[in-house]
Design an enzyme around this catalytic site. Structure first.
Site, mmCIF file in Angstrom:
data_model
loop_
_atom_site.group_PDB
_atom_site.id
_atom_site.type_symbol
_atom_site.label_atom_id
_atom_site.label_comp_id
_atom_site.label_asym_id
_atom_site.label_seq_id
_atom_site.Cartn_x
_atom_site.Cartn_y
_atom_site.Cartn_z
ATOM 1 C CB CYS B 86 -0.978 -0.050 1.176
ATOM 2 S SG CYS B 86 -2.369 1.073 0.987
ATOM 3 C CG HIS B 196 -3.557 -3.640 3.334
ATOM 4 N ND1 HIS B 196 -2.462 -3.058 3.933
ATOM 5 C CD2 HIS B 196 -4.244 -2.630 2.759
ATOM 6 C CE1 HIS B 196 -2.487 -1.740 3.731
ATOM 7 N NE2 HIS B 196 -3.549 -1.456 3.019
ATOM 8 C CD GLU B 198 -0.823 -5.704 5.712
ATOM 9 O OE1 GLU B 198 -0.694 -6.300 4.627
ATOM 10 O OE2 GLU B 198 -0.950 -4.472 5.803
#
Lengths: 83, 222
Positions: B86, B196, B198
């Site tokens: 990002c 994302h 994660e």
């Protein structure tokens, strides 16, 4: 050394889509303003700088544009001394 | 195993990233503040998401000129794997470590939702645990994720397998050219991606499709 007042204009390169410009175009049209062909949005920086000569000031401003003020992948810049 | 997370003023996904790496690898990453001049020896370096410097000037522009960036560039040149997620992707492009630029989303709105990603190259060190052509879920949250590169750069990326992740058909959230969601550098050790991974690594996230990205990156260097 002299103080120079400069205006740096950064605009999107031709061919790079500008969704913000498009939205402004749409809004102008919604206001009933006729005749607008195209709007491209950019940035203006007013910079006062000290330099020995006008030429040195312009060189320094070009360097600023290459290093930070513009992203040369997508943007063009234009430097002018206004006073 | 040593993982380093670089933090800038305005990073805000650093804690998510640290939590994910800790859960996946069993090791807590070390953190490096943007004013530092060296990156300690690492097997993986991550630039997390967020809004460094409030996206002033251009997203990632100011962070990309931070003191730590010389060290990041040297780390990249040594072949150490680097992931920018990002805002991290925006910083990597602004720093010239990845080609192209991330512009304002074509729809002009901030997008925060789940998309589908196609694994378009499963032979990179970041994607080896996925299948070629596999479609995975992944969250996105950004305002400036509209990837742009000129024709010559796109050709190089496409012809050399450097597009690793693509928004699956119909899910491109930002107008990115060729539906590009993530790319690698020429050497293959620097990955930038807008989504994302994660944030999709365990049941509490309702799935773990992002987990294998980190397993790929960490597995190779273990």
């Amino acid at each position: 050394m002299a103080l120079f007042n400069a205006r740096v204009t950064v605009t999107l390169k031709n061919g790079v889509l500008d969704p913000q410009g498009k939205a402004i175009e749409g809004s102008l049209s919604a206001l009933g303003i006729a005749g607008v062909e195209q709007v491209r949005q950019g940035k203006v920086f007013e910079i006062s700088l000290n330099a020995d000569t006008k030429k040195a000031a312009i060189e320094s401003l070009n360097f600023m544009c290459e290093k930070l003020l513009s992203n040369t992948v997508i943007e063009d810049y234009c430097v002018e001394i206004v006073a | 195993m040593k993982t380093t997370v670089i933090i800038f003023p305005g990073s805000n996904r650093d804690r998510d990233m640290i939590a994910a790496i800790t859960k996946i690898s069993g090791h807590t990453p070390q953190t490096v503040w943007h004013t530092e001049l060296e990156i300690p020896a690492s097997d993986l370096v991550i630039i997390p998401g967020g809004f460094s410097y409030g996206d002033y000037l251009r997203a990632g522009a100011i962070a990309a000129r931070s003191p730590i960036m010389d060290a990041l560039s040297k780390t990249a040149n040594r072949g150490v794997p680097i992931i920018g997620v990002c805002n991290g992707f925006q910083i990597l492009t602004e720093a010239g470590l990845l080609p192209g630029a991330l512009m304002r989303n074509a729809g002009l709105t901030f997008v925060c939702r789940e998309v589908k990603l196609e694994i378009t190259n499963a032979e990179t060190q970041f994607s080896s645990r996925y299948g070629q052509g596999e479609i995975i879920r992944c969250p996105v949250a950004h305002h400036d994720g509209n990837y742009y590169a000129d024709e010559a750069v796109l050709k190089k990326l496409e012809n050399n397998g450097r597009v690793v992740f693509r928004y699956a058909e119909g899910t491109n959230p930002n107008g990115s050219v060729n539906d590009i969601a993530g790319i690698i550098n020429e050497r293959g050790n620097v990955l930038g991606m807008m989504p994302h991974p994660e944030n999709l690594i365990e049941d509490a996230h309702t799935g773990d499709d992002g987990r294998r990205l980190f397993e790929s990156a960490l597995g190779l260097v273990a």
